[in-house]
Write a protein that holds these residues in place. Structure first.
Motif, PDB file in Angstrom:
ATOM      1  N   LEU A  76      -4.796  -8.180 -67.635  1.00 52.96           N
ATOM      2  CA  LEU A  76      -4.173  -9.340 -68.261  1.00 52.96           C
ATOM      3  C   LEU A  76      -3.843 -10.401 -67.202  1.00 52.96           C
ATOM      4  O   LEU A  76      -4.116 -11.588 -67.386  1.00 52.96           O
ATOM      5  CB  LEU A  76      -2.906  -8.917 -69.008  1.00 52.96           C
ATOM      6  N   ASP A  77      -3.281  -9.958 -66.072  1.00 53.82           N
ATOM      7  CA  ASP A  77      -2.941 -10.884 -64.994  1.00 53.82           C
ATOM      8  C   ASP A  77      -4.199 -11.492 -64.370  1.00 53.82           C
ATOM      9  O   ASP A  77      -4.247 -12.686 -64.073  1.00 53.82           O
ATOM     10  CB  ASP A  77      -2.108 -10.148 -63.938  1.00 53.82           C
ATOM     11  N   LEU A  78      -5.237 -10.683 -64.188  1.00 56.82           N
ATOM     12  CA  LEU A  78      -6.515 -11.173 -63.665  1.00 56.82           C
ATOM     13  C   LEU A  78      -7.080 -12.254 -64.586  1.00 56.82           C
ATOM     14  O   LEU A  78      -7.497 -13.315 -64.123  1.00 56.82           O
ATOM     15  CB  LEU A  78      -7.515 -10.020 -63.529  1.00 56.82           C
ATOM     16  N   HIS A  79      -7.059 -11.981 -65.874  1.00 59.49           N
ATOM     17  CA  HIS A  79      -7.588 -12.950 -66.832  1.00 59.49           C
ATOM     18  C   HIS A  79      -6.766 -14.242 -66.803  1.00 59.49           C
ATOM     19  O   HIS A  79      -7.332 -15.339 -66.779  1.00 59.49           O
ATOM     20  CB  HIS A  79      -7.600 -12.350 -68.233  1.00 59.49           C
ATOM     21  N   ALA A  80      -5.441 -14.106 -66.761  1.00 64.95           N
ATOM     22  CA  ALA A  80      -4.571 -15.284 -66.780  1.00 64.95           C
ATOM     23  C   ALA A  80      -4.737 -16.123 -65.514  1.00 64.95           C
ATOM     24  O   ALA A  80      -4.665 -17.349 -65.570  1.00 64.95           O
ATOM     25  CB  ALA A  80      -3.118 -14.853 -66.926  1.00 64.95           C
ATOM     26  N   ASN A  81      -4.978 -15.484 -64.374  1.00 65.35           N
ATOM     27  CA  ASN A  81      -4.997 -16.200 -63.096  1.00 65.35           C
ATOM     28  C   ASN A  81      -6.381 -16.506 -62.541  1.00 65.35           C
ATOM     29  O   ASN A  81      -6.504 -17.321 -61.634  1.00 65.35           O
ATOM     30  CB  ASN A  81      -4.201 -15.419 -62.055  1.00 65.35           C
ATOM     31  N   VAL A  82      -7.410 -15.844 -63.055  1.00 61.15           N
ATOM     32  CA  VAL A  82      -8.737 -16.033 -62.466  1.00 61.15           C
ATOM     33  C   VAL A  82      -9.791 -16.413 -63.504  1.00 61.15           C
ATOM     34  O   VAL A  82     -10.461 -17.436 -63.355  1.00 61.15           O
ATOM     35  CB  VAL A  82      -9.198 -14.772 -61.697  1.00 61.15           C
ATOM     36  N   THR A  83      -9.947 -15.624 -64.519  1.00 60.04           N
ATOM     37  CA  THR A  83     -11.102 -15.820 -65.396  1.00 60.04           C
ATOM     38  C   THR A  83     -10.869 -16.770 -66.565  1.00 60.04           C
ATOM     39  O   THR A  83     -11.816 -17.370 -67.056  1.00 60.04           O
ATOM     40  CB  THR A  83     -11.601 -14.472 -65.953  1.00 60.04           C
ATOM     41  N   ARG A  84      -9.630 -16.931 -66.998  1.00 57.13           N
ATOM     42  CA  ARG A  84      -9.375 -17.838 -68.128  1.00 57.13           C
ATOM     43  C   ARG A  84      -9.563 -19.284 -67.675  1.00 57.13           C
ATOM     44  O   ARG A  84      -9.021 -19.712 -66.677  1.00 57.13           O
ATOM     45  CB  ARG A  84      -7.959 -17.652 -68.656  1.00 57.13           C
ATOM     46  N   ASN A  85     -10.369 -20.014 -68.387  1.00 58.16           N
ATOM     47  CA  ASN A  85     -10.605 -21.436 -68.126  1.00 58.16           C
ATOM     48  C   ASN A  85     -11.099 -21.722 -66.709  1.00 58.16           C
ATOM     49  O   ASN A  85     -10.804 -22.768 -66.146  1.00 58.16           O
ATOM     50  CB  ASN A  85      -9.339 -22.258 -68.403  1.00 58.16           C
ATOM     51  N   HIS A  86     -11.845 -20.793 -66.140  1.00 55.42           N
ATOM     52  CA  HIS A  86     -12.366 -21.028 -64.785  1.00 55.42           C
ATOM     53  C   HIS A  86     -13.413 -22.134 -64.829  1.00 55.42           C
ATOM     54  O   HIS A  86     -13.965 -22.473 -65.867  1.00 55.42           O
ATOM     55  CB  HIS A  86     -12.966 -19.745 -64.197  1.00 55.42           C
ATOM     56  N   ARG A  87     -13.673 -22.704 -63.676  1.00 55.17           N
ATOM     57  CA  ARG A  87     -14.669 -23.772 -63.591  1.00 55.17           C
ATOM     58  C   ARG A  87     -15.801 -23.402 -62.632  1.00 55.17           C
ATOM     59  O   ARG A  87     -16.452 -24.270 -62.066  1.00 55.17           O
ATOM     60  CB  ARG A  87     -13.997 -25.070 -63.147  1.00 55.17           C
ATOM     61  N   CYS A  88     -15.991 -22.115 -62.443  1.00 54.48           N
ATOM     62  CA  CYS A  88     -17.063 -21.653 -61.559  1.00 54.48           C
ATOM     63  C   CYS A  88     -18.405 -21.964 -62.207  1.00 54.48           C
ATOM     64  O   CYS A  88     -18.611 -21.715 -63.386  1.00 54.48           O
ATOM     65  CB  CYS A  88     -16.944 -20.151 -61.311  1.00 54.48           C
ATOM     66  N   ARG A  89     -19.311 -22.495 -61.409  1.00 56.92           N
ATOM     67  CA  ARG A  89     -20.634 -22.837 -61.943  1.00 56.92           C
ATOM     68  C   ARG A  89     -21.590 -21.646 -61.953  1.00 56.92           C
ATOM     69  O   ARG A  89     -22.599 -21.671 -62.628  1.00 56.92           O
ATOM     70  CB  ARG A  89     -21.232 -23.979 -61.133  1.00 56.92           C
ATOM     71  N   THR A  90     -21.255 -20.617 -61.167  1.00 57.90           N
ATOM     72  CA  THR A  90     -22.121 -19.439 -61.138  1.00 57.90           C
ATOM     73  C   THR A  90     -21.285 -18.175 -61.306  1.00 57.90           C
ATOM     74  O   THR A  90     -20.088 -18.154 -60.976  1.00 57.90           O
ATOM     75  CB  THR A  90     -22.897 -19.326 -59.805  1.00 57.90           C
ATOM     76  N   LEU A  91     -21.918 -17.148 -61.800  1.00 59.55           N
ATOM     77  CA  LEU A  91     -21.255 -15.858 -61.927  1.00 59.55           C
ATOM     78  C   LEU A  91     -20.884 -15.322 -60.552  1.00 59.55           C
ATOM     79  O   LEU A  91     -19.840 -14.694 -60.379  1.00 59.55           O
ATOM     80  CB  LEU A  91     -22.165 -14.873 -62.669  1.00 59.55           C
ATOM     81  N   GLN A  92     -21.716 -15.608 -59.566  1.00 56.34           N
ATOM     82  CA  GLN A  92     -21.463 -15.154 -58.201  1.00 56.34           C
ATOM     83  C   GLN A  92     -20.141 -15.726 -57.666  1.00 56.34           C
ATOM     84  O   GLN A  92     -19.346 -15.007 -57.071  1.00 56.34           O
ATOM     85  CB  GLN A  92     -22.622 -15.595 -57.305  1.00 56.34           C
ATOM     86  N   LYS A  93     -19.892 -16.995 -57.908  1.00 55.21           N
ATOM     87  CA  LYS A  93     -18.655 -17.618 -57.452  1.00 55.21           C
ATOM     88  C   LYS A  93     -17.451 -17.026 -58.184  1.00 55.21           C
ATOM     89  O   LYS A  93     -16.414 -16.756 -57.585  1.00 55.21           O
ATOM     90  CB  LYS A  93     -18.713 -19.134 -57.658  1.00 55.21           C
ATOM     91  N   LEU A  94     -17.593 -16.801 -59.485  1.00 53.57           N
ATOM     92  CA  LEU A  94     -16.518 -16.193 -60.259  1.00 53.57           C
ATOM     93  C   LEU A  94     -16.215 -14.785 -59.742  1.00 53.57           C
ATOM     94  O   LEU A  94     -15.052 -14.417 -59.572  1.00 53.57           O
ATOM     95  CB  LEU A  94     -16.875 -16.150 -61.746  1.00 53.57           C
ATOM     96  N   MET A  95     -17.250 -14.022 -59.466  1.00 57.39           N
ATOM     97  CA  MET A  95     -17.050 -12.665 -58.955  1.00 57.39           C
ATOM     98  C   MET A  95     -16.381 -12.673 -57.583  1.00 57.39           C
ATOM     99  O   MET A  95     -15.576 -11.791 -57.279  1.00 57.39           O
ATOM    100  CB  MET A  95     -18.373 -11.892 -58.921  1.00 57.39           C
ATOM    101  N   ARG A  96     -16.673 -13.663 -56.750  1.00 55.80           N
ATOM    102  CA  ARG A  96     -15.983 -13.774 -55.455  1.00 55.80           C
ATOM    103  C   ARG A  96     -14.487 -13.989 -55.680  1.00 55.80           C
ATOM    104  O   ARG A  96     -13.664 -13.412 -54.983  1.00 55.80           O
ATOM    105  CB  ARG A  96     -16.578 -14.904 -54.621  1.00 55.80           C
ATOM    106  N   ARG A  97     -14.149 -14.812 -56.670  1.00 49.25           N
ATOM    107  CA  ARG A  97     -12.729 -15.035 -56.983  1.00 49.25           C
ATOM    108  C   ARG A  97     -12.068 -13.776 -57.530  1.00 49.25           C
ATOM    109  O   ARG A  97     -10.928 -13.470 -57.195  1.00 49.25           O
ATOM    110  CB  ARG A  97     -12.583 -16.184 -57.967  1.00 49.25           C
ATOM    111  N   VAL A  98     -12.776 -13.052 -58.373  1.00 45.75           N
ATOM    112  CA  VAL A  98     -12.246 -11.793 -58.912  1.00 45.75           C
ATOM    113  C   VAL A  98     -12.009 -10.804 -57.775  1.00 45.75           C
ATOM    114  O   VAL A  98     -10.944 -10.183 -57.690  1.00 45.75           O
ATOM    115  CB  VAL A  98     -13.191 -11.196 -59.985  1.00 45.75           C
ATOM    116  N   HIS A  99     -12.970 -10.671 -56.879  1.00 45.10           N
ATOM    117  CA  HIS A  99     -12.826  -9.744 -55.752  1.00 45.10           C
ATOM    118  C   HIS A  99     -11.665 -10.156 -54.854  1.00 45.10           C
ATOM    119  O   HIS A  99     -10.906  -9.301 -54.382  1.00 45.10           O
ATOM    120  CB  HIS A  99     -14.129  -9.664 -54.957  1.00 45.10           C
ATOM    121  N   ALA A 100     -11.501 -11.453 -54.596  1.00 48.90           N
ATOM    122  CA  ALA A 100     -10.397 -11.935 -53.766  1.00 48.90           C
ATOM    123  C   ALA A 100      -9.053 -11.619 -54.430  1.00 48.90           C
ATOM    124  O   ALA A 100      -8.106 -11.173 -53.765  1.00 48.90           O
ATOM    125  CB  ALA A 100     -10.535 -13.429 -53.513  1.00 48.90           C
ATOM    126  N   TYR A 101      -8.981 -11.820 -55.735  1.00 52.77           N
ATOM    127  CA  TYR A 101      -7.758 -11.512 -56.475  1.00 52.77           C
ATOM    128  C   TYR A 101      -7.430 -10.020 -56.366  1.00 52.77           C
ATOM    129  O   TYR A 101      -6.302  -9.643 -56.044  1.00 52.77           O
ATOM    130  CB  TYR A 101      -7.925 -11.908 -57.944  1.00 52.77           C
TER     131      TYR A 101
END
Length: 86
Positions: free
Chosen positions: A38-63
Motif C-alpha cells: 500500500l505504501d509502495l503504491h501510494a509513494n511510487v506507482t500511483r500516478n507515476h510519470r515514468c516513460r518506461t517500465l525500466q525507469k518505474l522498476m528502478r524507482r520501485v527497487h530504490a523504494y
C-alpha cells in the motif's frame, strides 16, 4: 483457531505468558506486507510519470532498498545513505 488439546495444554503450562489473538484469514491491516505494498503504491506507482517500465522498476527497487535499510518499520521513509560493501 488454536483449539487442539495439545495447544491448550501447552498454553496452560505457560501460565498465561502467551495470549493468542484471533485474526481473520485475510486481514490486510494486520499483514505487514500488505501495508508495504500500500505504501509502495501510494509513494511510487500511483500516478507515476515514468516513460518506461525500466525507469518505474528502478524507482520501485530504490523504494524497497530504502525501506529494507530502515532499522524499524515506519510508514515514512527517511533518506538513508547507501552503504557499499567493503
Amino acid at each position: 483457531m488454536h483449539s487442539s488439546r495439545k495447544t491448550r495444554k501447552a498454553l496452560e503450562q505457560l501460565g498465561g505468558r502467551i495470549v493468542l489473538h484471533f485474526l481473520p484469514p485475510y486481514c490486510p491491516d494486520a499483514n505487514r506486507i500488505e501495508r508495504v505494498w500500500l505504501d509502495l503504491h501510494a509513494n511510487v506507482t500511483r500516478n507515476h510519470r515514468c516513460r518506461t517500465l525500466q525507469k518505474l522498476m528502478r524507482r520501485v527497487h530504490a523504494y524497497l532498498h530504502a525501506r529494507n535499510a530502515q532499522r524499524r518499520a515506519s510508514p515514512i521513509l527517511r533518506k538513508v545513505p547507501l552503504r557499499r560493501a567493503a
